[in-house]
Design an enzyme around this catalytic site. Structure first.
Site, mmCIF file in Angstrom:
data_model
loop_
_atom_site.group_PDB
_atom_site.id
_atom_site.type_symbol
_atom_site.label_atom_id
_atom_site.label_comp_id
_atom_site.label_asym_id
_atom_site.label_seq_id
_atom_site.Cartn_x
_atom_site.Cartn_y
_atom_site.Cartn_z
ATOM 1 C CE1 TYR A 144 -14.234 -11.376 -54.931
ATOM 2 C CE2 TYR A 144 -12.140 -12.450 -54.520
ATOM 3 C CZ TYR A 144 -12.850 -11.365 -54.964
ATOM 4 O OH TYR A 144 -12.180 -10.255 -55.455
ATOM 5 C CG ASN A 173 -4.038 -7.870 -50.961
ATOM 6 O OD1 ASN A 173 -5.242 -8.117 -50.994
ATOM 7 N ND2 ASN A 173 -3.218 -8.364 -50.038
ATOM 8 N NE ARG A 185 -10.670 -5.349 -49.171
ATOM 9 C CZ ARG A 185 -10.974 -5.071 -50.422
ATOM 10 N NH1 ARG A 185 -10.378 -5.710 -51.403
ATOM 11 N NH2 ARG A 185 -11.869 -4.161 -50.719
ATOM 12 C CB SER A 188 -9.261 -1.102 -44.192
ATOM 13 O OG SER A 188 -9.513 -2.424 -44.545
ATOM 14 C CB THR A 209 4.806 -12.048 -47.557
ATOM 15 O OG1 THR A 209 4.722 -13.127 -48.479
ATOM 16 C CG2 THR A 209 5.971 -12.234 -46.623
#
Ligand SMILES: NC(=O)c1ccc[n+]([C@@H]2O[C@H](COP(=O)([O-])OP(=O)(O)OC[C@H]3O[C@@H](n4cnc5c(N)ncnc54)[C@H](O)[C@@H]3O)[C@@H](O)[C@H]2O)c1
Length: 311
Positions: A144, A173, A185, A188, A209
């Protein structure tokens, strides 16, 4: 009225983008191979006479007449992009070549949905666009990360060599309705776990974070970038700079769903960045764009959506 191609149009971001472009009065062609996308995401659009859906894999050439191309096709969550890593790299690289070729032939403006993952596990914080990144070329996320990096290279070479009008957005994000409930993720995961009353899983100690951008803000940024002057090529970071720890996010998901779930801690996967935050000064300056939706409000919308799809 413009004729606009959205690759990955049945995906999370693509479906919201198609809707916005239709609302602005344009003709929209969504191209998708339904690898992670879903017709349910665009059900409300299929009736619109200015909307067309085409099943097509962008690793193969495509011949169309369009004015603009938003190239969003690519699985975006680690579970999905690691399932068939060779296809992931092909989608980013062959897909970029095919879409840039189409753009060159038709003189269409083209926007690439790049990613904050091009910064890898950053040694600079927050990440500005001139930071070159810290990416493992041979790890399990590389299909990716490196695929997206190579796509950026192709975009800038088509711009330098063939004067293709490019726009590169580095997306951080993003969350909201139409996210895949099983994409692994964090947003979700937490919401689904909280709705089901299961324990919320935190990888690591929960102090790492992330920043979370609500989908409407992000789509607004993409359209602003596409509509900007030709000399604005990017790359431009688009994301919400407000940082939240995994622990804070988990507690918010529990509170807003009214769940009785507890929190479980597991070990951190390979190459997981400890901290990630966009520097969006460039987007503010050249696009006059800032994200507006507070995490709490965006999460409420997302929870409503997940309650409908997982029950
Ligand atoms: N959602 C985020 O937080 C985020 C962050 C950074 C970058 N991005 C980028 O934005 C884009 C959209 O992400 P998303 O979150 O909507 O993901 P998504 O998986 O929901 O959507 C991707 C869409 O592309 C389609 N697709 C995949 N391979 C294809 C191929 N070869 N040919 C045609 N269609 C193909 C999928 O079926 C899906 O509909 C991706 O390029 C992703 O890398 C997203």
């Amino acid at each position: 009225m413009k004729k606009i191609l959205v690759t990955g149009g049945a995906g999370f971001l693509g479906s919201h983008l198609c809707k916005k472009l239709l609302n602005e009065g344009h003709e929209v062609i969504a191209v998708d191979n339904f690898y992670t996308g879903n017709k349910d995401n665009i059900l409300g659009l299929l009736e619109n006479p200015r909307f067309e859906l085409m099943r097509h894999d962008i690793t193969f050439p495509l011949y169309l007449e369009v004015n603009e191309i938003y190239n969003l096709a690519c699985p975006a969550s680690p579970i999905h992009y690691q399932h068939d890593p060779v296809q992931t790299t092909k989608t980013s690289v062959h897909g970029a070549i095919n879409m840039l070729g189409l753009s060159k032939r038709t003189n269409a403006k083209i926007l690439q949905a790049s990613t904050s993952e091009v910064y890898g596990d950053p040694t600079a914080h927050p990440q500005k666009e001139d930071y070159w990144g810290n990416v493992n070329p041979i790890g399990i996320r590389s299909c990716y990360d490196e695929g997206k990096r190579c796509a950026e290279t192709l975009f800038f070479d088509y711009w330098r060599q063939h004067q293709v009008r490019i726009k590169v957005a580095r997306i951080f994000n993003t969350y909201g309705p139409h996210m895949h409930p099983k994409d692994g993720r964090v947003v979700s995961n937490f919401i689904v776990q909280a709705i089901k009353g299961e324990s919320l899983t935190i990888y690591g100690d929960g102090t790492q974070t992330r920043s979370f951008c609500y989908v409407d803000d992000l789509i607004d940024g993409l359209v602003k970038l596409m509509n900007s002057n030709d000399d604005i090529t990017g790359p431009i970071n688009l994301g919400n700079p407000n940082e939240f720890s995994m622990l804070e996010l988990a507690n918010l998901a529990i509170e807003l769903t009214g769940s009785k779930s507890d929190i479980l801690f597991r070990s951190l996967p390979e190459d997981d960045p400890k901290q990630r935050q966009p520097d969006i000064d460039l987007a503010k300056k050249v696009l006059n764009w800032v994200p507006k939706v507070e995490l709490r409000d965006g999460l409420k919308q997302t929870i409503e959506y997940f309650k409908k799809v997982i029950n």
